[in-house]
Design an enzyme around this catalytic site. Structure first.
Site, PDB file in Angstrom:
ATOM      1  CB  ALA A  45     -45.145   8.693 -31.722  1.00  0.00           C
TER       2      ALA A  45
ATOM      3  N   GLY B  88     -50.200   9.838 -30.220  1.00  0.00           N
ATOM      4  CA  GLY B  88     -50.055  10.866 -31.260  1.00  0.00           C
ATOM      5  C   GLY B  88     -51.215  10.860 -32.236  1.00  0.00           C
TER       6      GLY B  88
ATOM      7  CD  GLU C 228     -50.196  13.704 -28.358  1.00  0.00           C
ATOM      8  OE1 GLU C 228     -49.771  14.298 -27.345  1.00  0.00           O
ATOM      9  OE2 GLU C 228     -49.478  12.975 -29.075  1.00  0.00           O
TER      10      GLU C 228
ATOM     11  CD  GLU D 253     -49.383   9.205 -25.537  1.00  0.00           C
ATOM     12  OE1 GLU D 253     -49.508   9.841 -26.601  1.00  0.00           O
ATOM     13  OE2 GLU D 253     -50.362   8.806 -24.880  1.00  0.00           O
TER      14      GLU D 253
HETATM   15  N1  T1G Z   1     -45.241   2.327 -33.490  1.00  0.00           N
HETATM   16  C1  T1G Z   1     -44.623   1.390 -34.225  1.00  0.00           C
HETATM   17  N2  T1G Z   1     -45.111   0.128 -34.445  1.00  0.00           N
HETATM   18  C2  T1G Z   1     -46.285  -0.147 -33.882  1.00  0.00           C
HETATM   19  C3  T1G Z   1     -47.003   0.785 -33.095  1.00  0.00           C
HETATM   20  C4  T1G Z   1     -46.432   2.083 -32.910  1.00  0.00           C
HETATM   21  N3  T1G Z   1     -47.045   3.033 -32.204  1.00  0.00           N
HETATM   22  N4  T1G Z   1     -48.137   0.187 -32.669  1.00  0.00           N
HETATM   23  C5  T1G Z   1     -48.130  -1.054 -33.178  1.00  0.00           C
HETATM   24  N5  T1G Z   1     -47.030  -1.266 -33.903  1.00  0.00           N
HETATM   25  C6  T1G Z   1     -46.671  -2.497 -34.640  1.00  0.00           C
HETATM   26  C7  T1G Z   1     -46.491  -3.699 -33.718  1.00  0.00           C
HETATM   27  O1  T1G Z   1     -45.200  -3.752 -33.206  1.00  0.00           O
HETATM   28  C8  T1G Z   1     -46.787  -4.848 -34.660  1.00  0.00           C
HETATM   29  O2  T1G Z   1     -45.649  -5.061 -35.423  1.00  0.00           O
HETATM   30  C9  T1G Z   1     -47.864  -4.277 -35.571  1.00  0.00           C
HETATM   31  O3  T1G Z   1     -47.774  -2.839 -35.455  1.00  0.00           O
HETATM   32  C10 T1G Z   1     -49.250  -4.678 -35.161  1.00  0.00           C
HETATM   33  O4  T1G Z   1     -49.422  -4.377 -33.788  1.00  0.00           O
HETATM   34  C11 T1G Z   1     -46.225  11.906 -29.271  1.00  0.00           C
HETATM   35  C12 T1G Z   1     -45.085   9.687 -28.206  1.00  0.00           C
HETATM   36  C13 T1G Z   1     -52.783  -0.144 -32.325  1.00  0.00           C
HETATM   37  C14 T1G Z   1     -54.140  -1.312 -30.668  1.00  0.00           C
HETATM   38  O5  T1G Z   1     -48.983   3.005 -27.485  1.00  0.00           O
HETATM   39  O6  T1G Z   1     -51.755  -0.523 -28.810  1.00  0.00           O
HETATM   40  O7  T1G Z   1     -47.900   8.426 -29.601  1.00  0.00           O
HETATM   41  O8  T1G Z   1     -45.081  -7.346 -34.628  1.00  0.00           O
HETATM   42  O9  T1G Z   1     -49.859  -6.720 -33.002  1.00  0.00           O
HETATM   43  O10 T1G Z   1     -53.259  -6.215 -31.814  1.00  0.00           O
HETATM   44  O11 T1G Z   1     -47.803  11.535 -27.648  1.00  0.00           O
HETATM   45  O12 T1G Z   1     -50.691  -2.088 -31.667  1.00  0.00           O
HETATM   46  O13 T1G Z   1     -46.387  -7.005 -36.735  1.00  0.00           O
HETATM   47  O14 T1G Z   1     -43.964  -6.315 -36.592  1.00  0.00           O
HETATM   48  O15 T1G Z   1     -50.322  -4.727 -31.509  1.00  0.00           O
HETATM   49  O16 T1G Z   1     -54.164  -5.041 -33.872  1.00  0.00           O
HETATM   50  C15 T1G Z   1     -48.756   5.560 -28.398  1.00  0.00           C
HETATM   51  C16 T1G Z   1     -49.499   0.994 -29.451  1.00  0.00           C
HETATM   52  C17 T1G Z   1     -47.379   5.680 -28.926  1.00  0.00           C
HETATM   53  C18 T1G Z   1     -50.279   2.225 -29.311  1.00  0.00           C
HETATM   54  C19 T1G Z   1     -53.212  -2.536 -32.655  1.00  0.00           C
HETATM   55  N6  T1G Z   1     -49.434   4.477 -29.077  1.00  0.00           N
HETATM   56  N7  T1G Z   1     -50.132   0.016 -30.306  1.00  0.00           N
HETATM   57  O17 T1G Z   1     -53.220  -3.728 -31.964  1.00  0.00           O
HETATM   58  O18 T1G Z   1     -51.751  -5.140 -33.516  1.00  0.00           O
HETATM   59  S1  T1G Z   1     -46.524   6.939 -28.052  1.00  0.00           S
HETATM   60  C20 T1G Z   1     -49.490   3.265 -28.538  1.00  0.00           C
HETATM   61  C21 T1G Z   1     -51.203  -0.694 -29.889  1.00  0.00           C
HETATM   62  C22 T1G Z   1     -47.114   8.408 -28.723  1.00  0.00           C
HETATM   63  C23 T1G Z   1     -47.167  10.882 -28.701  1.00  0.00           C
HETATM   64  C24 T1G Z   1     -46.540   9.647 -28.135  1.00  0.00           C
HETATM   65  C25 T1G Z   1     -51.691  -1.773 -30.798  1.00  0.00           C
HETATM   66  C26 T1G Z   1     -52.947  -1.382 -31.619  1.00  0.00           C
HETATM   67  P1  T1G Z   1     -45.245  -6.503 -35.864  1.00  0.00           P
HETATM   68  P2  T1G Z   1     -50.312  -5.308 -32.843  1.00  0.00           P
HETATM   69  P3  T1G Z   1     -53.167  -5.123 -32.801  1.00  0.00           P
END
Ligand code: T1G
Ligand code: NAD
Length: 650
Positions: free
Chosen positions: A62, A101, A104, A124
């Protein structure tokens, strides 16, 4: 590129998502996916769909930037339900990471194929929430309860081959993912289709499984809420019908989404992402680092050498003499052997790590390195002599760094030719594990040298924080204030064990006194003695009283606590009570929360002073130092966040 585009390969539709940087499920993307499902179902020529992502990764979850705002329709569970109910089967084609997500959505597809180095997970809980769109409900229906509990309560992703083995992915493909997914879809159309995940049966574990998991997770969580909530969601999903479980999960998700822990973890998430690329270094190119040298093969030197090897850099380790070289190399070897035992490395990988390190007492071996990190004794004379030698043996453009904890880097660099290449790189023990790297430039440090420090941190997987020069930089300065606060409570009669218990309750792995006994009371004592010898006003501490009585901690069988021979269990000490009695006035008792509040306020107050002096550039940096260097519980956000010393949250 539109956020979602549809192409046709005969009777297979290829749905491509393109929402940089990580294809997060923003409101616009959810809407576009819903429309794509409608469009494809209405197209009689389409028999199946492949869902693919442009860029470096499949859907990373998400859109976390939307979390601080009220949820907007279409809601993800509905989008996924629509894809799952599609008249034509969808095949999710996964590369990079399918997280939260993203996984999912893939679980809503009838099939999942992935390239071998892809990973899938439910992170999450690392954001203080639980999956909110079926992650805890569909995962057990595909991979069983045990695997679902592991994924949802730890937040740790698994690689594609493991995901296939547990039933989350149907095939691990090689070569072109798009072509392989289309071929997979065609082949699947030739066979009876399996039911959607939502209608698959799930084996119900014995109740003892759940109680066992609950106890283990509660112990690990130390006050963090989301992991236990995730466990409850998986259990509900296994024991209740699908629709009930979806409602239970969604309610849990929405309740946690607005929680203080979730706000703190989101704050840390974005602080960590901003740390490696500070704005003030935008456009400054780092110098290339292809070969490195480490001076000193003790506790820190060996750990730093191991960290550099973990990043693939060839390393030359310098020690005083051949015997010390052998000792240093053996220490590095032991680090990699430990990693093999913990399953983090294979024997072959450990052997390759060691093959990339050469040890010598001859500085000439450093003639062609790009970076040298000094980690010798914390004595100004010893360090200056090392840098004087480096100035003659290294290339004039080689970056020269010191790992000093307390000395003034400017004093170490005095007289160094081309001081623009000098910088403080303060690692934390064990240096190959601890994620924090304090980067301490001196006034002469060139921007490209500073940028090289940050680039090195990125390549080592460290969290870099720039610190100004003061005694103890950011972390050790706050540690000093924290310990002084803890001692002040002891002087007021609060029990040593009560203070440690309060900080464990707060979320630390151990309290301030237990931690000192583990690390040794003498390190800080010697530092204070050094300050006294230099004529600086340094009041006697309770710790000094103990060290003067021979109590340096576990290594002497006693520090703030007594320890039975060979034991690590801290035992309240009558001797300590007697030694410090003259300095203790009254027998105050305080509730644990009040103790934690007081000590966190002390940390935040020191943080505020550090900010005011410009030693730290932003409050987030102080919180990252505390979380990644000093065990401050991540789900609390850090002392600055907790004390509201940080601007508006995202
Ligand atoms: N939403 C918005 N921005 C995100 C994002 C996300 N989920 N994930 C990364 N970014 C932005 C980050 O801030 C950065 O921005 C850029 O992308 C690159 O990220 C309903 C509710 C995917 C493994 O927890 O683990 O889904 O600084 O530097 O090292 O059940 O990002 O460039 O402006 O980390 O290559 C669950 C979180 C959400 C994954 C890539 N998902 N992201 O790593 O790049 S909750 C997560 C990561 C959810 C549902 C629920 C990593 C990555 P900027 P980065 P990276
Ligand atoms: P240590 O005593 O374990 O190791 C120091 C090593 O340096 C020894 O092996 C010694 O033989 C070697 N050495 C001394 N003089 C040398 C010279 N001229 N040339 C080559 N090698 C030489 O010390 P440590 O704990 O690894 O600390 C090293 C540095 O790292 C210190 O500045 C310390 O303040 C800093 N530091 C320590 C920690 C920690 O937790 N131990 C954490 C961060 C930073």
């Amino acid at each position: 590129m539109p956020i979602v585009s549809i192409a046709r390969e005969g009777d297979i539709a290829v749905v491509t998502i393109d929402n940089p940087p990580v294809n997060a499920l923003s409101q616009a993307l959810r809407q576009a996916l819903l429309e794509a499902a409608e469009t494809l179902d209405a197209d009689p020529d389409v028999r199946a769909a492949v869902l693919l992502c442009a860029g470096r990764t499949f859907i990373a979850g998400a859109d976390v930037t939307e979390f601080g705002k009220p949820p907007q329709p279409p809601h993800l569970p509905d989008v996924i339900a629509r894809i799952e109910a599609a008249a034509k089967p969808w095949v999710a084609a996964i590369h990079g990471s399918a997280l939260g997500g993203g996984l999912e959505v893939a679980l809503g597809c009838r099939f999942r194929v992935a390239v071998a180095d892809a990973s899938v997970g439910l992170p999450e809980v690392t954001l203080g929430i639980v999956p909110g769109a079926g992650g805890t409900v569909r995962t057990p229906r595909l991979a069983g309860a045990v695997a679902a509990v592991e994924l949802a309560t730890t937040g740790k992703p698994v690689r594609a081959p493991k995901a296939r083995d547990i039933g989350l992915v149907d095939a691990v493909v090689r070569g072109d993912l798009r072509a392989a997914a289309i071929a997979f879809a065609r082949e699947a159309l030739g066979k009876p289709l399996p039911g959607p995940a939502s209608r698959r049966a799930v084996e119900v574990p014995d109740p003892a499984f759940w109680t066992g998991q609950e106890a283990a997770i509660a112990k690990r969580a130390r006050g963090e809420i989301a992991p236990l909530k995730a466990l409850a969601c998986v259990r509900h999903a296994v024991e209740a019908p699908f629709d009930d479980a979806m409602v239970f999960e969604r309610e849990t998700f929405l309740a946690l989404r607005g929680s203080a822990q979730a706000a703190a973890l989101r704050y840390v998430f974005f602080a960590e992402r901003a740390a490696p690329r500070p704005a003030h270094l935008a456009g400054v190119a780092p110098l290339p680092v292809r070969r490195a040298g480490v001076i000193g093969g003790g506790t820190m030197g060996a750990g730093i050498a191991a960290a550099l090897r973990d990043a693939g850099l060839p390393v030359t380790l310098i020690e005083r003499d051949e015997e010390a070289v052998a000792r240093g190399l053996a220490t590095v070897g032991a680090i990699f052997e430990g990693a093999v035992k913990r399953g983090r490395l294979t024997d072959a990988q450990a052997a390759d790590r060691m093959a990339g390190i050469s040890g010598t007492a001859d500085h000439a071996a450093l003639a062609d390195v790009d970076l040298v990190i000094e980690a010798v004794f914390e004595e100004i004379g010893v360090k200056r002599a090392v840098f004087a030698q480096l100035a003659t043996t290294c290339r004039p453009d080689a970056v020269l760094a010191t790992n000093t904890s307390y000395l003034d880097p400017r004093a170490i660099a005095v007289g160094l030719p081309n001081p623009g290449r000098f910088i403080g790189l303060h690692f934390f023990s064990p240096a190959n594990i601890m994620k924090l790297l304090e980067i301490v430039p001196v006034p002469e440090t060139a921007p490209e040298t500073l940028a090289t420090g940050f680039a090195l941190a990125r390549s080592l997987g460290k969290v870099p924080v720039q610190a100004g020069i003061c005694e103890g930089f950011i972390g050790n300065r706050i540690l000093k204030r924290y310990r002084a606060g803890a001692e002040a409570l002891v002087r007021r009669g609060v029990a040593i064990a009560a203070i440690d218990a309060a900080m464990r309750d707060f979320g630390f792995a151990m309290g301030p006194f237990e931690a000192q006994d583990l690390g040794g009371l003498d390190i800080a004592f010697l530092q204070r003695e050094g300050a006294r010898a230099a004529g600086r006003d340094t009041p006697e501490t309770l710790g000094d009283i103990l060290v003067r009585a021979g109590r340096k901690g576990q290594k002497t069988g006693g520090g703030w606590y007594d320890y039975a021979p060979g034991e690590r269990k801290p035992l309240p000490s009558v001797t300590v009570a007697e030694l410090i009695a003259p300095a203790v006035a009254g027998g105050e008792t305080l509730p644990r929360a009040a103790i934690a509040d007081y000590l966190v306020a002390e940390m935040a107050a020191e943080g505020a002073a550090i900010l005011a002096e410009g030693i730290a550039r932003r409050p987030e940096d102080i919180d990252l130092v505390e979380i990644h260097g000093y065990g401050f519980p991540r789900w609390r956000g850090g002392p600055m966040h907790l004390r509201g010393a940080v601007g508006t949250q995202r």
